[in-house]
Design a protein around this motif. Structure first.
Motif, PDB file in Angstrom:
ATOM      1  N   ASP A  61      -1.632   6.719   5.983  1.00 58.83           N
ATOM      2  CA  ASP A  61      -0.804   5.516   5.912  1.00 58.83           C
ATOM      3  C   ASP A  61      -0.713   4.841   7.282  1.00 58.83           C
ATOM      4  OD1 ASP A  61      -0.273   6.084   3.214  1.00 58.83           O
ATOM      5  OD2 ASP A  61       1.479   7.292   3.726  1.00 58.83           O
ATOM      6  N   LEU A  62      -0.509   5.636   8.315  1.00 61.32           N
ATOM      7  CA  LEU A  62      -0.421   5.085   9.668  1.00 61.32           C
ATOM      8  C   LEU A  62      -1.761   4.530  10.133  1.00 61.32           C
ATOM      9  CD1 LEU A  62       1.868   7.778  11.358  1.00 61.32           C
ATOM     10  CD2 LEU A  62       2.534   5.545  10.441  1.00 61.32           C
ATOM     11  N   ASP A  63      -2.849   5.167   9.700  1.00 65.22           N
ATOM     12  CA  ASP A  63      -4.184   4.680  10.081  1.00 65.22           C
ATOM     13  C   ASP A  63      -4.417   3.257   9.590  1.00 65.22           C
ATOM     14  OD1 ASP A  63      -4.817   7.034  11.353  1.00 65.22           O
ATOM     15  OD2 ASP A  63      -6.127   7.804   9.762  1.00 65.22           O
ATOM     16  N   ILE A  64      -4.085   2.980   8.311  1.00 70.17           N
ATOM     17  CA  ILE A  64      -4.377   1.649   7.775  1.00 70.17           C
ATOM     18  C   ILE A  64      -3.446   0.611   8.403  1.00 70.17           C
ATOM     19  CG2 ILE A  64      -2.868   1.816   5.732  1.00 70.17           C
ATOM     20  CD1 ILE A  64      -6.357   0.156   5.916  1.00 70.17           C
ATOM     21  N   LEU A  65      -2.213   0.997   8.708  1.00 74.48           N
ATOM     22  CA  LEU A  65      -1.312   0.080   9.402  1.00 74.48           C
ATOM     23  C   LEU A  65      -1.869  -0.289  10.772  1.00 74.48           C
ATOM     24  CD1 LEU A  65       2.076   1.759   8.469  1.00 74.48           C
ATOM     25  CD2 LEU A  65       1.554  -0.658   8.081  1.00 74.48           C
ATOM     26  N   ALA A  66      -2.308   0.732  11.523  1.00 73.37           N
ATOM     27  CA  ALA A  66      -2.850   0.480  12.863  1.00 73.37           C
ATOM     28  C   ALA A  66      -4.116  -0.362  12.792  1.00 73.37           C
ATOM     29  CB  ALA A  66      -3.118   1.804  13.573  1.00 73.37           C
ATOM     30  N   GLU A  67      -4.941  -0.114  11.765  1.00 75.40           N
ATOM     31  CA  GLU A  67      -6.201  -0.850  11.628  1.00 75.40           C
ATOM     32  C   GLU A  67      -5.953  -2.327  11.349  1.00 75.40           C
ATOM     33  OE1 GLU A  67      -9.700  -0.927   8.305  1.00 75.40           O
ATOM     34  OE2 GLU A  67      -9.240   1.030   9.165  1.00 75.40           O
ATOM     35  N   VAL A  68      -5.112  -2.631  10.387  1.00 73.90           N
ATOM     36  CA  VAL A  68      -4.859  -4.035  10.044  1.00 73.90           C
ATOM     37  C   VAL A  68      -4.144  -4.745  11.189  1.00 73.90           C
ATOM     38  CG1 VAL A  68      -3.682  -5.586   8.435  1.00 73.90           C
ATOM     39  CG2 VAL A  68      -4.855  -3.552   7.572  1.00 73.90           C
TER      40      VAL A  68
ATOM     41  N   ALA B 191       5.619  -1.412   8.224  1.00 73.34           N
ATOM     42  CA  ALA B 191       5.807  -0.078   7.657  1.00 73.34           C
ATOM     43  C   ALA B 191       7.211   0.038   7.088  1.00 73.34           C
ATOM     44  CB  ALA B 191       5.594   0.991   8.725  1.00 73.34           C
ATOM     45  N   VAL B 192       7.328   0.674   5.920  1.00 70.53           N
ATOM     46  CA  VAL B 192       8.619   1.140   5.417  1.00 70.53           C
ATOM     47  C   VAL B 192       8.554   2.650   5.546  1.00 70.53           C
ATOM     48  CG1 VAL B 192      10.194   1.245   3.462  1.00 70.53           C
ATOM     49  CG2 VAL B 192       8.822  -0.817   3.848  1.00 70.53           C
ATOM     50  N   GLN B 193       9.446   3.249   6.340  1.00 66.51           N
ATOM     51  CA  GLN B 193       9.270   4.644   6.733  1.00 66.51           C
ATOM     52  C   GLN B 193      10.609   5.320   7.026  1.00 66.51           C
ATOM     53  OE1 GLN B 193       6.779   4.338  10.266  1.00 66.51           O
ATOM     54  NE2 GLN B 193       8.258   3.065  11.349  1.00 66.51           N
ATOM     55  N   GLN B 194      10.586   6.658   6.943  1.00 69.64           N
ATOM     56  CA  GLN B 194      11.712   7.473   7.388  1.00 69.64           C
ATOM     57  C   GLN B 194      11.547   7.798   8.863  1.00 69.64           C
ATOM     58  OE1 GLN B 194      13.027  10.653   4.312  1.00 69.64           O
ATOM     59  NE2 GLN B 194      10.807  10.565   4.178  1.00 69.64           N
TER      60      GLN B 194
ATOM     61  N   LEU C 156       0.840  -1.188   0.000  1.00 69.11           N
ATOM     62  CA  LEU C 156       0.000   0.000   0.000  1.00 69.11           C
ATOM     63  C   LEU C 156       0.878   1.242   0.000  1.00 69.11           C
ATOM     64  CD1 LEU C 156      -2.604  -0.996   2.772  1.00 69.11           C
ATOM     65  CD2 LEU C 156      -2.733  -1.457   0.308  1.00 69.11           C
ATOM     66  N   GLY C 157       0.338   2.333  -0.505  1.00 72.54           N
ATOM     67  CA  GLY C 157       1.024   3.621  -0.470  1.00 72.54           C
ATOM     68  C   GLY C 157       0.082   4.707  -0.902  1.00 72.54           C
ATOM     69  N   SER C 158       0.516   5.938  -0.751  1.00 72.42           N
ATOM     70  CA  SER C 158      -0.315   7.093  -1.112  1.00 72.42           C
ATOM     71  C   SER C 158       0.477   8.028  -2.017  1.00 72.42           C
ATOM     72  CB  SER C 158      -0.732   7.859   0.152  1.00 72.42           C
ATOM     73  OG  SER C 158      -1.416   7.025   1.057  1.00 72.42           O
TER      74      SER C 158
ATOM     75  N   LEU D 293       1.425  -7.611   4.971  1.00 75.58           N
ATOM     76  CA  LEU D 293       0.979  -6.332   4.415  1.00 75.58           C
ATOM     77  C   LEU D 293       2.042  -5.282   4.689  1.00 75.58           C
ATOM     78  CD1 LEU D 293      -2.432  -4.644   4.369  1.00 75.58           C
ATOM     79  CD2 LEU D 293      -0.549  -3.395   5.434  1.00 75.58           C
ATOM     80  N   VAL D 294       2.489  -4.605   3.643  1.00 77.23           N
ATOM     81  CA  VAL D 294       3.537  -3.593   3.744  1.00 77.23           C
ATOM     82  C   VAL D 294       2.983  -2.260   3.252  1.00 77.23           C
ATOM     83  CG1 VAL D 294       5.860  -2.910   3.039  1.00 77.23           C
ATOM     84  CG2 VAL D 294       5.308  -5.342   3.307  1.00 77.23           C
ATOM     85  N   THR D 295       3.167  -1.218   4.046  1.00 74.46           N
ATOM     86  CA  THR D 295       2.754   0.130   3.656  1.00 74.46           C
ATOM     87  C   THR D 295       3.971   1.035   3.569  1.00 74.46           C
ATOM     88  OG1 THR D 295       0.569  -0.090   4.671  1.00 74.46           O
ATOM     89  CG2 THR D 295       1.349   2.137   4.266  1.00 74.46           C
TER      90      THR D 295
END
Length: 388
Positions: free
Chosen positions: A297-304, A315-318, A235-237, A283-285
């Motif tokens: 992005d954080l919302d869908i990670l927390a939800e799943v 999460a792949v994140q800075q 997933l991504g935005s 699942l990777v966001t």
């Protein structure tokens, strides 16, 4: 994989793919130098192209497969950061232009067609240009390709209305596009981004440092994959939604279809596609650098993760702004990179996941489809004549 000897990689059928993933930070620095050296020619060509239009010039980014996802990555980014007083950016695959040209090409609207291609030899690469020439009265062609001797580049060599930008070292030998995707994404961003040269130089250097971090932290990437998953979704935005398409394709290609994949935008995933997730799913966001977008992005990670329906939620994140506190690959020590530049090291994480998954399945990443069902350069395409 990145620490294995050449002999070990060749025995796994993974030599080209592994080396091509690892060399990308060097290629990005090369790509910056290529852009810098071509600046005068590019600026002159774009000024002539803009002169065709009474207002913003329509820019269509096009390609097939991974090359199409280059456009999907850069078009949203440039709508935010490019000169929208001079250009209107969109992404349309060559496969759509060839099969239904008048659904995407406007005859009386001046257009700059930016073609992305690793080899430039797929039938759609050349045919999309031919259909655009037929359909559009005022057309200019910018080819960003990795093969100087490819059909796309050769056709434009003596054409005053076309310009080739070549990235020869990014012409991957492996089956799956890796450096070709990231280098074409970077070059397009460099051409159209309104940022200063100093900012672009700093962003490329930062992206390269992050890319080297991926190879140094391969064990962490492997841990995120866990046991061989039966399903993997990305997933991504914004521009990272385009990257999500490319990331899932790498899994599909290198696993020869043996790992089910899906992709979506972070917000779009709830509208049906979330039903893809089961106990065998990773699942990777890709988490946006934009503070507003990052929240979704954080919302869908927390939800799943809260639903407890996936094997892993990653999460792949800075390391800037709010972070997902669950499983993650978090880049350290860099300021926020803009989306198109951030996509480069994020892509290396996804490519490494696909490589490791392929080897775990007993597949050979350099030749993942020995049956020839799919090929490095697409075969079997019939290009039909178009009468206007």
């Amino acid at each position: 994989m990145f620490e294995k000897t050449d002999e070990e990689l060749k025995a796994l059928g993974a030599y080209d793919t592994t080396r091509e993933i690892a060399q990308q930070p060097d290629l990005w620095e090369d790509t910056y130098r290529i852009w810098s050296g071509a600046r005068r020619a590019v600026d002159a060509f774009l000024a002539e192209a803009r002169a065709m239009a009474g207002g913003p010039l329509r820019v269509i980014f096009t390609g097939a497969g991974t090359s199409a996802y280059v456009g999907d990555t850069v078009a949203p980014y440039l709508t935010r950061t490019g000169d929208t007083g001079a250009y209107r950016f969109c992404s349309v695959p060559t496969t759509d232009i060839v099969s239904a040209p008048l659904d995407y090409l406007v005859p009386d609207e001046p257009c700059l067609l930016v073609s992305f291609a690793r080899s430039g030899n797929s039938p759609e690469s050349v045919a999309a240009v031919e259909r655009a020439r037929q359909a559009v009265s005022d057309l200019r062609l910018l080819n960003i390709t990795c093969a100087p001797d490819g059909a796309l580049a050769r056709a434009a060599e003596d054409d005053p209305q076309a310009l080739n930008l070549l990235i020869p070292r990014a012409n991957d030998r492996g089956f799956a596009m890796t450096g070709s995707y990231t280098c074409m994404t970077l070059l397009a961003a460099l051409v159209f981004d309104r940022a200063s040269d100093g900012e672009k130089d700093a962003w490329v250097r930062a992206a390269a440092a992050m890319g080297r971090e991926v190879t140094a932290r391969e064990d962490e990437v492997a841990a995120l994959l866990g046991e061989s998953p039966s399903r993997l979704t990305y997933l991504g935005s914004g521009p990272l939604s385009g990257l999500a398409r490319e990331a899932q394709l790498k899994i599909l290609e290198l696993a020869a279809g043996r790992t089910a994949t899906s992709f979506d935008s972070s917000m779009g995933y709830r509208h049906g596609p979330k039903s893809f997730v089961d106990e065998g799913t990773v699942l990777v966001t890709f988490v946006s650098e934009q503070p507003y977008t990052r929240r979704y992005d954080l919302d869908i990670l927390a939800e799943v993760a809260g639903d407890g329906i996936a094997a892993r939620t990653v999460a792949v994140q800075q390391a800037t702004g709010p972070l997902f506190e669950g499983d993650s690959f978090t880049f350290a020590g860099t300021g926020p990179l803009p989306g198109a530049y951030l996509a480069l090291p994020f892509a290396m994480v996804a490519q490494t996941v696909a490589l490791l998954n392929s080897v775990r399945l007993g597949n050979t990443p350099d030749t993942p489809s020995p049956s020839g069902t799919v090929n490095r350069v697409v075969k079997g395409v019939t290009i039909h004549e178009l009468e206007l």
